[in-house]
Design an enzyme around this catalytic site. Structure first.
Site, short mmCIF file in Angstrom:
data_model
loop_
_atom_site.label_atom_id
_atom_site.label_comp_id
_atom_site.label_asym_id
_atom_site.label_seq_id
_atom_site.Cartn_x
_atom_site.Cartn_y
_atom_site.Cartn_z
N HIS A 14 0.76 -1.24 0.14
CA HIS A 14 -0.09 0.09 -0.09
C HIS A 14 0.81 1.35 0.06
CE1 HIS A 14 -3.74 2.28 0.99
NE2 HIS A 14 -2.86 3.22 1.68
N GLU A 15 1.83 1.28 0.98
CA GLU A 15 2.72 2.33 1.05
C GLU A 15 3.67 2.63 -0.22
OE1 GLU A 15 1.83 4.86 3.08
OE2 GLU A 15 0.64 3.45 4.20
N HIS B 33 1.87 4.74 -2.87
CA HIS B 33 1.84 6.00 -2.65
C HIS B 33 3.39 6.51 -3.02
CE1 HIS B 33 -1.88 6.31 -0.75
NE2 HIS B 33 -1.56 5.67 0.32
#
EC number: 3.4.24.-
Length: 358
Positions: free
Chosen positions: A7-8, A11
């Site tokens: 997920h990170e 980003h």
């Protein structure tokens, strides 16, 4: 932690692609356990509290999305200097990577192991069930349900489970003749396999069994499907899409009071399920990871700060109007959203224990 990392990483990678520089990439919160700084100046951390993670971009000292009412200097390569669509893409990338990660896992699963499927043929009935009342007969084959192709008995059961009380239009085949019928699964209470009593849809049909040994499946209706890489990718994408749509459908019913709240998994129940699944083998854990990754992505898309969806909404408004929402309004919305998220987390935790002991 791998789901959080993916997920990170979404980003971080899309932010870098958009020209936004990152100062910190952290797995976990709180005191740093280990870390290092790369040649780009990004500090990579593993922190003590493994309840999430974050990416901090240059010029975004309040976190990924910036909620401070104080004006920060606009620096080249900072989050604040980026165009609204780049900020929106960076925010959306986290949930997107969770979905893509699920597709990658399922593609590997289908390509490497294939799939054992039971053909969607009626093998038995539950007395006075909706299927009996609809006039189905032994040997009837399910072709479609609400316009979706039925490839296996698993597809049928997964769909019916989430549509208790809802009329479902089925396209059936009987002795070479195709016909259409509408069946409304009744809502029943059952054990979910993890110690909880939950409500789900029941149509009342069973799989075909061996005539000589009713305890076994009829091998004539069991098929081991092998996939090429292209077919595995298509099947994985199809399965991921199904998981997304059914999860959204479930959340809509839950918020509308039409779904059993015990089907919702909070943090403690998720850990319990993960532990139980891990004991059944690597493949089961891999499959659970795929489902959990999509869940993390979808939850983060809720349009409520401090979740990604809330900030994504801010940036979409900026794209449409041509100017950002004022920092003061963003901060007010953030505080309200944070209170809502904390209340929801408390509810999810309480719900886990309530459903265990009720």
């Amino acid at each position: 932690m791998i789901i959080i990392f993916v997920h990170e990483a979404g980003h971080y990678l899309i932010g870098r692609w958009c020209g936004i520089k990152a100062s910190v990439f952290s797995l976990g919160f709180g005191p740093q356990i280990v870390g290092y700084t790369d040649k780009r100046g990004t500090q990579w951390r593993l922190a003590l509290i493994p309840l999430g993670g974050y990416v901090k971009f240059i010029g975004d000292e309040e976190g990924l999305h910036g909620t401070s009412s104080q004006s920060l200097p606009i620096v080249d390569g900072s989050f604040g200097s980026a165009h609204a669509w780049k900020k929106a893409a960076t925010v959306f990338a986290g949930p997107l990577f969770n979905v893509l990660f699920t597709v990658v896992i399922l593609t590997f699963f289908f390509f490497t192991y294939g799939r054992v499927a039971i053909e969607p043929v009626v093998g038995s009935f539950v007395k006075d069930s909706p299927a009996v009342q609809a006039g189905l007969q032994l040997g009837d084959r399910f072709i479609e349900m609400d316009g979706q192709q039925v490839e296996s008995f698993e597809d049928l059961m997964n769909y019916v489970t989430f549509h208790g009380g809802d009329p479902i239009e089925f396209k059936m085949e009987r002795s070479g003749q195709v016909f259409t019928t509408v069946i409304t699964p009744k809502v029943v209470e059952r054990d979910d396999g993890f110690g909880n009593r939950v409500r789900s849809g029941l149509m009342g049909v069973g799989v075909p069994v061996d005539p000589d040994n009713p305890a076994r499946l009829d091998p004539a209706y069991v098929k081991h499907i092998r996939y090429s890489f292209g077919r595995a990718l298509r099947e994985a994408s199809k399965r991921a899409t199904f998981i997304v749509t059914q999860t959204v459908f479930f959340m809509g019913r839950l918020l509308g009071g039409k779904e059993d709240h015990c089907r919702l998994s909070g943090p403690s129940k998720t850990v319990k399920i993960a532990w139980q699944v891990s004991e059944t083998g690597f493949l089961s854990l891999l499959n659970f990871t795929a489902f959990l990754s999509i869940g993390v992505g979808l939850i983060n898309l809720f349009p409520i700060p401090p979740l990604d969806g809330g900030y994504l909404l801010f940036h979409v408004v900026e794209i449409i109007t041509g100017r950002p929402i004022s920092a003061k309004i963003r901060e007010i919305i953030f505080r309200l959203g944070l209170c809502f998220v904390l209340l929801f987390m408390f509810f999810a935790l309480f719900n886990d224990y309530f459903c265990w002991f009720s």
